[in-house]
Write a protein that holds these residues in place. Sequence first.
Motif, PDB file in Angstrom:
ATOM      1  N   PHE A  72       0.928  -1.326   0.704  1.00  0.00           N
ATOM      2  CA  PHE A  72       0.021  -0.442  -0.462  1.00  0.00           C
ATOM      3  C   PHE A  72       1.190   1.597   0.395  1.00  0.00           C
ATOM      4  N   SER A  73       1.666   1.130  -1.182  1.00  0.00           N
ATOM      5  CA  SER A  73       2.778   2.310  -0.942  1.00  0.00           C
ATOM      6  C   SER A  73       3.208   2.464  -2.607  1.00  0.00           C
ATOM      7  N   ILE A  74       3.249   3.267  -3.351  1.00  0.00           N
ATOM      8  CA  ILE A  74       3.908   4.097  -4.616  1.00  0.00           C
ATOM      9  C   ILE A  74       5.574   4.188  -4.577  1.00  0.00           C
ATOM     10  N   SER A  75       6.390   3.110  -5.123  1.00  0.00           N
ATOM     11  CA  SER A  75       7.182   3.198  -5.639  1.00  0.00           C
ATOM     12  C   SER A  75       7.460   4.472  -7.412  1.00  0.00           C
ATOM     13  N   ASN A  76       8.856   4.675  -7.746  1.00  0.00           N
ATOM     14  CA  ASN A  76       9.374   5.083  -8.627  1.00  0.00           C
ATOM     15  C   ASN A  76      10.619   4.034  -8.813  1.00  0.00           C
ATOM     16  N   GLN A  77      10.178   4.095 -10.527  1.00  0.00           N
ATOM     17  CA  GLN A  77      11.450   3.411 -11.115  1.00  0.00           C
ATOM     18  C   GLN A  77      12.101   4.475 -11.977  1.00  0.00           C
ATOM     19  N   GLU A  78      13.596   5.168 -10.995  1.00  0.00           N
ATOM     20  CA  GLU A  78      13.823   6.392 -11.815  1.00  0.00           C
ATOM     21  C   GLU A  78      14.936   5.838 -13.010  1.00  0.00           C
ATOM     22  N   ILE A  79      14.474   6.759 -13.989  1.00  0.00           N
ATOM     23  CA  ILE A  79      15.709   6.175 -15.077  1.00  0.00           C
ATOM     24  C   ILE A  79      17.030   7.185 -14.828  1.00  0.00           C
ATOM     25  N   GLU A  80      18.015   6.810 -15.292  1.00  0.00           N
ATOM     26  CA  GLU A  80      19.635   7.073 -15.605  1.00  0.00           C
ATOM     27  C   GLU A  80      19.996   7.802 -16.198  1.00  0.00           C
ATOM     28  N   THR A  81      20.167   9.020 -15.794  1.00  0.00           N
ATOM     29  CA  THR A  81      20.717   9.663 -17.048  1.00  0.00           C
ATOM     30  C   THR A  81      22.102  10.129 -17.186  1.00  0.00           C
ATOM     31  N   PRO A  82      23.039   9.570 -17.071  1.00  0.00           N
ATOM     32  CA  PRO A  82      24.194   9.522 -17.592  1.00  0.00           C
ATOM     33  C   PRO A  82      24.310  11.007 -18.662  1.00  0.00           C
ATOM     34  N   ASP A  83      25.645  11.658 -18.708  1.00  0.00           N
ATOM     35  CA  ASP A  83      26.233  12.021 -19.989  1.00  0.00           C
ATOM     36  C   ASP A  83      27.495  12.320 -20.119  1.00  0.00           C
ATOM     37  N   MET A  84      28.340  12.605 -20.993  1.00  0.00           N
ATOM     38  CA  MET A  84      29.413  12.536 -21.471  1.00  0.00           C
ATOM     39  C   MET A  84      30.085  13.777 -20.549  1.00  0.00           C
ATOM     40  N   ASP A  85      29.515  14.994 -19.907  1.00  0.00           N
ATOM     41  CA  ASP A  85      30.756  15.738 -19.354  1.00  0.00           C
ATOM     42  C   ASP A  85      30.826  15.262 -17.904  1.00  0.00           C
ATOM     43  N   SER A  86      30.035  14.283 -17.721  1.00  0.00           N
ATOM     44  CA  SER A  86      30.728  14.073 -15.760  1.00  0.00           C
ATOM     45  C   SER A  86      30.190  12.638 -15.490  1.00  0.00           C
ATOM     46  N   THR A  87      31.336  12.364 -14.395  1.00  0.00           N
ATOM     47  CA  THR A  87      31.617  10.177 -14.247  1.00  0.00           C
ATOM     48  C   THR A  87      30.458  10.111 -12.761  1.00  0.00           C
ATOM     49  N   PHE A  88      29.210  11.564 -13.157  1.00  0.00           N
ATOM     50  CA  PHE A  88      28.424  11.366 -11.917  1.00  0.00           C
ATOM     51  C   PHE A  88      26.885  10.831 -13.146  1.00  0.00           C
ATOM     52  N   VAL A  89      26.455   9.243 -12.488  1.00  0.00           N
ATOM     53  CA  VAL A  89      25.312   9.577 -13.528  1.00  0.00           C
ATOM     54  C   VAL A  89      23.563   9.483 -12.058  1.00  0.00           C
ATOM     55  N   SER A  90      23.692  10.383 -12.971  1.00  0.00           N
ATOM     56  CA  SER A  90      22.397  11.880 -12.251  1.00  0.00           C
ATOM     57  C   SER A  90      21.223  10.016 -13.312  1.00  0.00           C
ATOM     58  N   LYS A  91      19.414  11.144 -12.180  1.00  0.00           N
ATOM     59  CA  LYS A  91      18.576  10.085 -12.707  1.00  0.00           C
ATOM     60  C   LYS A  91      17.093  11.004 -11.758  1.00  0.00           C
ATOM     61  N   ILE A  92      16.355  10.765 -13.406  1.00  0.00           N
ATOM     62  CA  ILE A  92      15.268  11.542 -13.415  1.00  0.00           C
ATOM     63  C   ILE A  92      13.631  10.995 -12.787  1.00  0.00           C
ATOM     64  N   PRO A  93      12.997  11.104 -12.491  1.00  0.00           N
ATOM     65  CA  PRO A  93      11.903  10.408 -11.991  1.00  0.00           C
ATOM     66  C   PRO A  93      11.018   9.436 -13.281  1.00  0.00           C
TER      67      PRO A  93
END
Length: 156
Positions: free
Chosen positions: A46-67
Amino acid sequence: MARFNRKGVTKIVFVETIADPGYMPTLAEITGGTDYTKQIAAVEGFSISNQEIETPDMDSTFVSKIPGDDSAEDSTLTFYEDDTTDTIETELAKGTTGFILIARKGKAASTKGLDVYPVRVASNSSTVTADNEAAKLTVRFSITDRPLTNATVPAT
């Protein structure tokens, strides 16, 4: 901020129908539902979860995410089985549709924290064990649409 224990406060009600397309129940619909709170031994999901989408880019070694997509967690209510009636087995039989209302802070009018889950019963089965414990019945629910969350309990 006052802390509280859900046991003794939170109420769980099953309602067959809600007229509002946004799933906001009226006080009459809530009152006409079946309050199962006293019969419930355990609640899962009885809860909602989100399947985040990874959005890596060539400018960084950090992998950001969006909902991404939202989905409901597997949801069950475990009831104490009654040896004289089969109310839960009948009212929450496999295939039954309706709404699970969880009033997280109680059913007092104008209280925030009402969650409304449109559901269909996926299974209803007893848990048979030789352990020294009360007989239980587990009802698994499929959440069929986006729930209404954190609504205010209607006053009229």
